[in-house]
Design an enzyme around this catalytic site. Structure first.
Site, short mmCIF file in Angstrom:
data_model
loop_
_atom_site.label_atom_id
_atom_site.label_comp_id
_atom_site.label_asym_id
_atom_site.label_seq_id
_atom_site.Cartn_x
_atom_site.Cartn_y
_atom_site.Cartn_z
N LYS A 118 0.83 -1.22 0.00
CA LYS A 118 0.00 0.00 0.00
C LYS A 118 0.86 1.27 0.00
CE LYS A 118 -2.42 -0.43 3.77
NZ LYS A 118 -1.85 -1.64 4.36
N ARG A 176 11.50 -1.35 10.11
CA ARG A 176 10.56 -0.93 11.15
C ARG A 176 10.49 -1.98 12.25
NH1 ARG A 176 5.25 0.81 7.88
NH2 ARG A 176 4.40 -0.44 9.56
N ARG A 201 11.12 -5.56 3.91
CA ARG A 201 10.84 -4.13 3.70
C ARG A 201 11.83 -3.24 4.45
NH1 ARG A 201 4.79 -2.03 4.51
NH2 ARG A 201 5.13 -2.34 6.72
N ARG A 225 -9.24 1.38 9.96
CA ARG A 225 -8.74 0.02 10.13
C ARG A 225 -9.75 -0.86 10.85
NH1 ARG A 225 -3.02 0.82 9.88
NH2 ARG A 225 -1.75 -1.01 10.19
N ARG A 285 0.32 -8.48 13.99
CA ARG A 285 -0.33 -7.55 13.06
C ARG A 285 -1.27 -8.27 12.11
NH1 ARG A 285 4.34 -4.52 10.27
NH2 ARG A 285 2.76 -3.14 9.43
#
Ligand code: AMP
Length: 248
Positions: A41, A192, A159, A120, A203
């Site tokens: 995203k 992160r 990532r 969310r 998550r």
């Protein structure tokens, strides 16, 4: 070095003003991006913002900006929110909604907006609907990026993010030109805290429970545009533009 919309008002709250605001658009687009963490995203948001001139409004970025600022600048609610975030849990709706309501001017921006990571939960989606209605604004579309779970996990663990301009890279799929260095601003890329394996599991569970039902919520309002998120960022982006065009 390219100049980006600096999003100061979004990242720092109501008292801040953007030094590099979005350019007013004839038809500002107001979009929501949905999809599991790691589905791409952030990358699509970057491409869409450049294409549409809209501002990238990510609630996760508000929390990360707060984390980098000194502890004395954090309200107790924001400090508590960072604890949830560190564990990979969702921050309570009440806190997130207060932060977004404080930033309502960003929703009215003449450049349009791209909400990423918000709403969310269905409660957040209902609150957003009311907030926009009070401003006499409407969403144009909700882009829902879809990808199998194993691929999501592979993407998240590779990532890397730039702390300066927030650009997102991937060690295999989208490596920076120089290892560990941001192509756009020269910042040192980092992983992160919530992209580590133990947080990824929490998550994904939070996503399945709270966020997946949002697709039904927006499908019911005829706003949902499903986008298969396999392939390169450019391929996914082409599908995104096509989806927006067809969804009009
Ligand atoms: P993101 O960058 O969107 O993946 O967000 C990173 C983390 O910030 C999430 O794992 C949550 O802890 C928190 N967060 C961001 N946006 C929201 C939201 N709309 N509701 C609850 N928690 C959020």
């Amino acid at each position: 070095m390219e100049t980006k919309i600096d999003r100061a008002a979004w990242l720092n709250g109501a008292t801040a003003t953007c030094n590099f605001p979005a350019v007013p658009q004839v038809k500002p687009r107001r979009l929501v991006l949905l999809g599991a963490p790691g589905v791409g995203k952030g990358t699509q948001a970057e491409l869409l913002c450049a294409n549409l001139g809209a501002c990238h409004l990510s609630t996760g970025d508000i929390f990360r900006a707060a984390k980098q600022s000194g502890a004395c600048e954090r309200t107790p609610a924001l400090a508590a929110a960072l604890g949830y975030m560190r564990r990979g849990d969702l921050v309570p709706d009440e806190t997130v909604l207060a932060l977004v309501a404080e930033r309502v001017n960003c929703l009215r921006c003449h450049g349009g907006f791209l909400l990423d990571g918000f709403p969310r939960t269905v409660a957040q989606a209902e609150a957003l609907e009311k907030l926009l209605k009070r401003q006499k604004l409407k969403l144009d579309a909700v882009l829902s990026y879809e990808l199998p779970l194993e691929e999501v996990v592979a993407r998240l663990s590779g990532r890397r993010t730039c702390p300066g301009c927030k650009a997102v890279f991937h060690i295999e799929a989208r490596p920076p030109k120089v290892e560990g260095i941001c192509d756009h601003c020269g910042g040192t890329l980092y992983q992160r805290e919530d992209d580590r394996p133990e947080s990824i599991r929490v998550r994904m569970a939070a996503y399945e429970k709270s966020t997946a039902p949002l697709a039904d919520f927006y499908r019911g309002r005829k706003l949902l545009v499903a986008v298969p998120a396999e392939g390169t960022p450019e391929e996914i982006f082409a599908r995104t533009l096509k989806g927006l065009e067809n969804g009009r």
